[in-house]
Design an enzyme around this catalytic site. Sequence first.
Site, PDB file in Angstrom:
ATOM      1  N   THR A 249      55.017  15.830  24.754  1.00 20.72           N
ATOM      2  CA  THR A 249      54.687  16.444  26.041  1.00 20.72           C
ATOM      3  C   THR A 249      53.192  16.691  26.227  1.00 20.72           C
ATOM      4  O   THR A 249      52.744  16.904  27.353  1.00 20.72           O
ATOM      5  CB  THR A 249      55.444  17.777  26.222  1.00 20.72           C
ATOM      6  OG1 THR A 249      55.115  18.654  25.135  1.00 20.72           O
ATOM      7  CG2 THR A 249      56.947  17.541  26.255  1.00 20.72           C
TER       8      THR A 249
ATOM      9  N   THR B  81      58.193  15.564  20.392  1.00 20.32           N
ATOM     10  CA  THR B  81      58.965  16.730  19.961  1.00 20.32           C
ATOM     11  C   THR B  81      60.462  16.471  20.028  1.00 20.32           C
ATOM     12  O   THR B  81      61.227  16.983  19.209  1.00 20.32           O
ATOM     13  CB  THR B  81      58.601  17.955  20.815  1.00 20.32           C
ATOM     14  OG1 THR B  81      57.216  18.261  20.624  1.00 20.32           O
ATOM     15  CG2 THR B  81      59.421  19.173  20.429  1.00 20.32           C
TER      16      THR B  81
END
Length: 388
Positions: free
Chosen positions: A143, A59
């Site tokens: 993540t 991300t």
Amino acid sequence: MILSSFSAVALAVIFPFVWAAPTIKQVRSVTTASERLGLKWIGGNSTLPKVLVLFTGGTIASGSAYGALDDTQYGQLSISGELIIARNPYLFNHSQLAVSNWTTKDSSTGTNDALVMNMTRFAHDALCSEDSDIDGAIFTHGTNSLEETAFLMDLLINCGKPIVGVGSMRPWTYLSFDGDANFFQAVMLAGNPDSRNRGVMVALNDRILQGFWTTKLTATTPDAFGQVMGGELGAFLNNMPYFYNTPTTPIQKHEFDISAVSAHPSYPALPKVDILYAAREFDGRLVLNAKSNGAKGVIIAGTGNGGIPSGDKEISEAMKTGLQVVVGTRSPFGASSPARTSTWAKSGYVHVIQARIMLQLAIASGFDMKRTVDLFEGSLRKAIGQPL
């Protein structure tokens, strides 16, 4: 005899080596890991710490085509590790950086054991070889599985140099992107001498977390990561690391030999280990199915402190054929405690996600079931006076 002008010219043409000294090309031997691995350092001050950036995207490198309010449907845009660094010139006041790119078009780092293992081998070579001139490393990561890579590296790279996992919960196109601060803090942590001998760490949301105990506790908010045990190592103040305590090592941590792991037939990946989630009427045939699909081990997220409601017969049948079984707890905190007589291993305080990786490394290192039981349960049994 004195040569005529014509004779001298003729000899010079026929035997030029008589008239010119040979040129010896100086070849400088490679003396550092940076040179051997082809790393190019960015930054003008050669006295600052060298921090290797293992770039896998995530991300932190993703953007959204849907605008600055979108933080769930992003991924259409991307930036490189070099562009992330260029966004923050303050980095060069504190560090030198070199980017090693581990992104791939074919698969995500988070879904590919072989890619993560190859990156881990590269990091081990860069940081732990005798010719290493590198002070620490960070790795960017999605993540969703950052904790898995952090735990894997923590068990395989143990020469004392800091390694820091970092990511972001928001894309770089979002109106309050968290990745720039996280990245800066990770570099500060990896280049700090006080970070040595603390194992792999994770830097997110102003927190310094211990890689061995870190897990993702919430799905979408910036404060997504926490520790299942052990407590945070420290925090960032003015974006600089502050540790609460001196270095410690988790009792259940086992340092595996990366050479032995890499010699397993599963190379460049790891042995296949599946995770099953236990609930009422748990079907033990799932364990048999995992074995028939090529699994060498199974982790079961058990109820309470590691209970399995049903399926014992099928689990025992699978274990007789060589399958290794470790039972943790589906609860986010607490221990899967040893039984008085071990049928399978109980994971103790090691969370099921991390237990999978520990079992993969154990199988790759040649552990049998008895030794795997001791790996997970040994320190707990000693503490409570319960022999194997």
